[in-house]
Design a protein around this motif. Structure first.
Motif, PDB file in Angstrom:
ATOM      1  N   THR A   1      43.029  40.800  37.507  1.00  0.00           N
ATOM      2  CA  THR A   1      44.264  41.415  37.021  1.00  0.00           C
ATOM      3  C   THR A   1      44.028  42.358  35.843  1.00  0.00           C
TER       4      THR A   1
ATOM      5  N   LYS B   1      41.010  47.685  38.889  1.00  0.00           N
ATOM      6  CA  LYS B   1      42.457  47.859  38.936  1.00  0.00           C
ATOM      7  C   LYS B   1      42.834  49.266  39.414  1.00  0.00           C
TER       8      LYS B   1
ATOM      9  N   GLN C   1      46.043  38.093  43.310  1.00  0.00           N
ATOM     10  CA  GLN C   1      45.707  38.434  41.927  1.00  0.00           C
ATOM     11  C   GLN C   1      46.596  37.666  40.955  1.00  0.00           C
ATOM     12  N   GLN C   2      47.872  37.572  41.269  1.00  0.00           N
ATOM     13  CA  GLN C   2      48.798  36.869  40.383  1.00  0.00           C
ATOM     14  C   GLN C   2      48.674  35.354  40.517  1.00  0.00           C
TER      15      GLN C   2
ATOM     16  N   ILE D   1      47.791  41.538  45.999  1.00  0.00           N
ATOM     17  CA  ILE D   1      48.617  41.474  44.787  1.00  0.00           C
ATOM     18  C   ILE D   1      49.054  40.038  44.529  1.00  0.00           C
TER      19      ILE D   1
ATOM     20  N   ARG E   1      45.212  34.401  39.224  1.00  0.00           N
ATOM     21  CA  ARG E   1      44.852  35.070  37.972  1.00  0.00           C
ATOM     22  C   ARG E   1      43.459  35.682  38.100  1.00  0.00           C
TER      23      ARG E   1
END
Length: 118
Positions: A82, A88, A75-76, A72, A79
């Motif tokens: 996402t 997902k 992913q953030q 997580i 980028r």
């Protein structure tokens, strides 16, 4: 050696190495999370440079075996992955399955009376 095999080789070394240390499950999750973050970063770099990519199944497997918190984060932070469906959805399912396994494992350890794994 291709990137996918290298990822699984690192995961195997982490699993084996954690068995020889105190609190093997804690060490395992720490190592799995670090590896997952590195792999998400490497895959994002490979995507930008049009290099060979890490398969989505490998990213999902690393999340499933305990690396989902750093997945997580990756992913953030990078980028990466996402917005892509069905990744997902599969990722969320893998997180839920990992949590279920952890709850069952913790209940088993508590009922057994031994807490040497944690």
């Amino acid at each position: 050696m291709n990137l996918n095999r290298f990822c699984y080789l690192l995961l195997a070394f982490a699993a084996i190495g954690s068995l020889f240390l105190p609190y093997p499950i804690v060490i395992w999750f720490l190592l799995a999370n670090i590896l997952t973050l590195v792999i998400y970063g490497a895959d994002k770099m490979a995507a930008r440079k049009a290099w060979r990519r890490v398969p989505e199944s490998t990213l999902l497997m690393f999340g499933f075996v305990g690396g989902w918190p750093c997945a997580i984060l990756g992913q953030q932070l990078f980028r990466h992955k996402t917005q892509k469906q069905p990744f997902k959805t599969y990722f969320i399912i893998s997180v839920v399955l990992n949590i279920v396994v952890l709850v069952v494992l913790s209940r088993f350890v508590m009922l057994d009376g031994s807490s040497s794994l944690f």
